[in-house]
Scaffold this motif. Structure first.
Motif, short mmCIF file in Angstrom:
data_model
loop_
_atom_site.label_atom_id
_atom_site.label_comp_id
_atom_site.label_asym_id
_atom_site.label_seq_id
_atom_site.Cartn_x
_atom_site.Cartn_y
_atom_site.Cartn_z
N PRO A 154 -14.79 -21.62 -63.98
CA PRO A 154 -13.69 -20.94 -63.30
C PRO A 154 -12.43 -20.96 -64.14
CG PRO A 154 -14.73 -22.57 -61.86
CD PRO A 154 -15.31 -22.74 -63.24
N ARG A 182 -6.21 -19.58 -62.25
CA ARG A 182 -6.25 -18.85 -60.99
C ARG A 182 -5.68 -19.70 -59.86
NH1 ARG A 182 -10.15 -20.02 -57.20
NH2 ARG A 182 -11.81 -21.36 -57.92
N GLN A 221 -5.46 -21.43 -56.35
CA GLN A 221 -6.48 -22.06 -55.51
C GLN A 221 -6.32 -21.61 -54.06
OE1 GLN A 221 -9.00 -23.99 -56.58
NE2 GLN A 221 -8.30 -23.62 -58.65
N LEU A 260 -8.69 -15.20 -51.26
CA LEU A 260 -8.28 -13.80 -51.40
C LEU A 260 -8.09 -13.18 -50.02
CD1 LEU A 260 -10.74 -12.80 -54.25
CD2 LEU A 260 -8.29 -13.06 -54.45
N TYR A 310 -0.47 -11.33 -54.11
CA TYR A 310 -1.50 -12.09 -54.82
C TYR A 310 -1.47 -11.64 -56.28
CZ TYR A 310 -5.74 -14.64 -55.78
OH TYR A 310 -6.62 -15.53 -56.29
N LEU A 369 -7.15 -12.77 -62.45
CA LEU A 369 -8.51 -12.43 -62.01
C LEU A 369 -9.34 -12.06 -63.23
CD1 LEU A 369 -7.77 -10.29 -58.83
CD2 LEU A 369 -8.64 -12.62 -58.93
N LEU A 420 -16.41 -11.83 -58.34
CA LEU A 420 -15.37 -12.83 -58.07
C LEU A 420 -15.98 -14.10 -57.49
CD1 LEU A 420 -12.58 -10.55 -56.56
CD2 LEU A 420 -12.54 -11.71 -58.77
N ARG A 421 -16.96 -13.94 -56.61
CA ARG A 421 -17.61 -15.10 -56.00
C ARG A 421 -18.31 -15.93 -57.07
NH1 ARG A 421 -20.37 -12.66 -51.98
NH2 ARG A 421 -18.65 -12.96 -50.56
N TYR A 432 -14.16 -17.75 -57.12
CA TYR A 432 -13.13 -17.40 -56.16
C TYR A 432 -13.68 -17.41 -54.76
CZ TYR A 432 -10.07 -16.01 -59.93
OH TYR A 432 -9.28 -16.02 -61.03
N ASN A 433 -12.85 -17.80 -53.80
CA ASN A 433 -13.23 -17.80 -52.41
C ASN A 433 -12.89 -16.42 -51.85
OD1 ASN A 433 -13.75 -18.20 -49.73
ND2 ASN A 433 -12.58 -20.10 -49.57
#
Length: 146
Positions: A70, A74, A76, A79, A108, A113, A136-137, A141-142
């Motif tokens: 990761p 970014r 924490q 999104l 954001y 990203l 993204l996952r 990223y959540n």
């Protein structure tokens, strides 16, 4: 010659030589017993070292699968859920993603990203940029949304 065969040959030769040189049966002194034990230990250590060396040749390296780390820059946070929509690419393919305008409107930062998740899509205002949900996952990223 294989290791076990080699060690067996050395041991049998050593035993044969000691058998020829023995003249009469007599009790062994403590010094003689110590010499025999030291010699046997030395033979064992040499044999084990040879065996370990030969086993290293049998090692097969397996390829490693690279793990995508990761991005440490970014944020924490999750999104925003309301920015996740279905978009249509220029070729007519439908993808689910986060629109850049929506992300910016939600304050954001999109500059951190992953760039490989970016896609160009047709929007109501023309061609826009979208970040794919699955990519993204996989990047850590959540994307559950808030």
């Amino acid at each position: 010659m294989q290791t076990r065969t080699f060690i067996a040959a050395i041991l049998s030769t050593a035993m044969a030589i000691t058998g020829f040189s023995a003249s009469s049966a007599h009790a062994l002194s403590e010094d003689d017993i110590a010499k025999i034990l030291i010699g046997a230990t030395a033979l064992f250590i040499v044999g084990k070292a040879i065996d370990d060396h030969n086993n290293k040749d049998d090692y097969v390296a397996r390829p490693t699968i690279p793990v995508k780390k990761p991005n440490p820059h970014r944020r924490q946070q999750v999104l925003p859920r309301n920015c996740k929509r279905d978009f249509v690419t220029a070729r007519g393919k439908q993808i689910r993603g986060f629109g850049t305008r929506c992300l910016e409107r939600e304050r954001y930062s999109i500059r951190h990203l992953p760039q490989d998740c970016r896609r160009k899509v047709n929007t109501r205002r023309g061609v826009g940029t979208v970040y794919k949900v699955g990519c993204l996952r996989r990047s850590g990223y959540n994307v559950g949304g808030r």
